[in-house]
Design an enzyme around this catalytic site. Structure first.
Site, short mmCIF file in Angstrom:
data_model
loop_
_atom_site.label_atom_id
_atom_site.label_comp_id
_atom_site.label_asym_id
_atom_site.label_seq_id
_atom_site.Cartn_x
_atom_site.Cartn_y
_atom_site.Cartn_z
N LYS A 206 0.83 -1.20 0.00
CA LYS A 206 0.00 0.00 0.00
C LYS A 206 0.88 1.27 0.00
O LYS A 206 0.68 2.19 -0.78
CB LYS A 206 -0.92 -0.02 1.22
CG LYS A 206 -1.57 1.28 1.57
CD LYS A 206 -2.57 1.75 0.52
CE LYS A 206 -2.94 3.18 0.77
NZ LYS A 206 -3.98 3.68 -0.06
N PHE A 251 -0.71 9.45 -14.40
CA PHE A 251 0.06 10.12 -13.34
C PHE A 251 1.34 10.77 -13.85
O PHE A 251 2.32 10.90 -13.12
CB PHE A 251 0.32 9.16 -12.16
CG PHE A 251 -0.90 9.07 -11.28
CD1 PHE A 251 -2.04 8.44 -11.75
CD2 PHE A 251 -0.93 9.65 -10.02
CE1 PHE A 251 -3.20 8.40 -10.99
CE2 PHE A 251 -2.09 9.62 -9.24
CZ PHE A 251 -3.22 8.99 -9.74
N GLY A 259 -1.70 16.79 -3.97
CA GLY A 259 -2.13 17.19 -2.63
C GLY A 259 -3.02 16.10 -2.07
O GLY A 259 -2.91 14.93 -2.46
N CYS A 262 -3.68 11.81 1.25
CA CYS A 262 -2.97 10.53 1.12
C CYS A 262 -1.51 10.71 0.78
O CYS A 262 -0.63 10.40 1.59
CB CYS A 262 -3.67 9.66 0.09
SG CYS A 262 -5.36 9.34 0.54
N ARG A 329 -7.64 19.39 1.84
CA ARG A 329 -6.50 19.05 2.68
C ARG A 329 -5.23 18.97 1.81
O ARG A 329 -5.24 18.33 0.77
CB ARG A 329 -6.75 17.75 3.44
CG ARG A 329 -7.82 17.92 4.50
CD ARG A 329 -8.17 16.61 5.17
NE ARG A 329 -8.77 15.66 4.26
CZ ARG A 329 -9.12 14.42 4.60
NH1 ARG A 329 -8.91 14.00 5.82
NH2 ARG A 329 -9.66 13.61 3.72
#
Ligand code: UGA
Length: 436
Positions: A206, A251, A259, A262, A329
């Site tokens: 992960k 990506f 941002g 995560c 966030r």
């Protein structure tokens, strides 16, 4: 199956709703009474496409309910998910206080054998700690621990939960694997891939997936800096890279950087973990450095276009950290707003979803009701988030209302030829500017 989900944040709530929608009886538990009251009225505390209707459907058919007494949600559950927050401590390490607390509540209230699943992103070794608590407090029960990291991406979390690229389950016992195979049965029958590993592998996988994705973005942003110096086009370079299936196009969009809750925090936590494990990977801090640089480089383009920031009005379009969410966030757009405010500019912002959250974070922000309202009398427009509606901005109308025709494109969403035709000076990211 009876399922309890402890924590109803982004991960916990989407997990609860999606598990109910594939046929399980789910109780979402959270000690935040206000949040639970909202959920009991069928309203999600945050915006996520498709979530509210599914939430209401599953509550109406009786498969989904919510409780603010976390302990009360546990006794019937065959599977308990721990989806509590793991916020960064001051030193960047993930705080596991809520995970320990949740594990103790589960141990206190469990009445049957079952599986306790960590879904929050946690440092490798956390499952051992949780298992120790469960074994020590409840020797009378068989409570296996498993790791089932989430790969939900905000803005498409419901879709990701119901059609995941893969379902990753790390466990130690056949009983735990068997339980989770049953839980995810409907998705597996639908052709979704289940990957079974040991717990450490799942936990590390992960972290590594997020770090790798962040690395791709920072690589693209570093390439953008090189392209700007060489007069090349980062979009063209990314397309060439992406034509090679070994690299992949995803990506590699250069811009203001990543941002959200995560990547920035997980990268820092992973770096701490790596160091704790006795290895050093400076690449991780370099990824974060290049990401910070992306905001500064965009601010530099605004300064280049405006000369002095003092008394200039800058309109920021998009403040959520990505499209499809109201989450601000670690938003690069907000970081840019702070930088420009510090430089003396006045900032007015428009975002289709995130204005209230942005204003709560940065009260100095002026907010506008649409992109043209934001751009009125502005000396510069900065595109910070690639919301679909910004792709079809009426450029002549924008030029007409602005005090000065300058656009800085922090997400490369506009067509340079059209921007040129509308009379703008245009600074994209990693592409040749349009100078009028
Ligand atoms: C990310 C991962 O994509 C999920 O797989 C993972 O489960 C999740 O973190 C998590 O750990 O919870 P998320 O942060 O919701 O999901 O969003 P992403 O789509 O990954 O985007 C992250 C940031 O990267 C955004 O700010 C986005 O604008 C930026 N980005 C993305 C780029 O700057 N360039 C790109 O090419 C792609």
């Amino acid at each position: 199956m009876d399922v309890a989900v402890v924590g109803t944040g982004h991960v916990g709530l989407v997990t609860s709703v999606s598990l109910a929608s594939i046929g399980h009886e789910v109780v979402g538990a959270d000690s935040d009474h206000e949040k639970v009251a909202l959920l009991q009225n069928g309203v999600s505390p945050f915006f996520e496409p498709g979530l509210d209707p599914l939430l209401q459907d599953e509550m109406a058919n009786g498969r989904l309910s919510f409780a603010s007494d976390v302990g009360a949600a546990i006794p019937n559950a065959e599977v308990v998910f721990l989806c509590v927050g793991t916020p960064p401590r001051a030193d960047g390490e993930a705080s596991l206080v809520a995970v320990e607390k949740a594990a103790r509540v589960v141990a206190r209230h469990a009445t049957r054998d079952g599986v306790v699943v960590e879904k929050s992103t946690v440092p490798a070794g956390t499952a051992d700690r949780v298992e120790r608590i469960l074994k020590h407090e409840r020797p009378d029960l068989r409570l296996d621990v498993a790791s089932n990291p989430e790969f939900l991406s905000e803005g498409r979390a419901v879709e990701d939960a119901l059609n995941p690229y893969r379902i990753l389950v790390g466990a130690r016992s056949e009983a735990a694997f068997e339980t989770l195979r049953r839980l995810y049965g409907p998705l597996i029958e639908n052709g979704r891939r289940l990957i079974e590993t040991d717990i450490q592998t799942a936990e590390i996988a992960k972290h590594v997936c997020n770090a790798f994705l962040a690395m791709k973005i920072s690589f693209a942003n570093a390439v953008a800096r090189i392209c700007e110096r060489a007069g090349a086009d980062v979009v063209g370079v990314a397309d060439v890279m992406g034509a090679d299936p070994r690299i992949g196009r995803a990506f590699l969009d250069a811009g203001l950087g990543y941002g959200g809750y995560c990547f920035p925090k997980d990268l820092l936590a992973f770096e701490k973990l790596v160091t704790k494990l006795g290895y050093s990977l400076p690449l991780l801090s370099e990824i974060a450095r290049i990401n910070d640089e992306a905001v500064e480089e965009t601010a530099a383009k605004v300064r280049e276009g405006l000369w002095n920031l003092e008394d200039k009005r800058v309109a920021l379009l998009g403040l959520s950290f990505k499209p499809g969410t109201d989450d601000v966030r670690f938003s690069p757009g907000l970081a840019l707003a702070r930088r420009l405010l510090d430089g003396g500019a006045r900032i007015v912002a428009y975002d289709p979803r995130a204005l209230a959250n942005a204003k709560a974070e940065l009260p100095e922000l002026e907010v506008a009701s649409d992109p043209y309202d934001a751009a009125a009398d502005a000396h510069c427009v900065v595109l910070c988030t690639e919301w679909e509606e910004f792709r079809s901005l009426e450029l002549p109308r924008l030029a007409e209302v602005m005090a000065y025709p300058l656009i800085v494109d922090g997400r490369n969403i506009l067509d340079p030829a059209q921007v040129h035709a509308a009379g703008f000076t245009y600074y994209p990211t990693g592409r040749p500017p349009v100078l009028q």
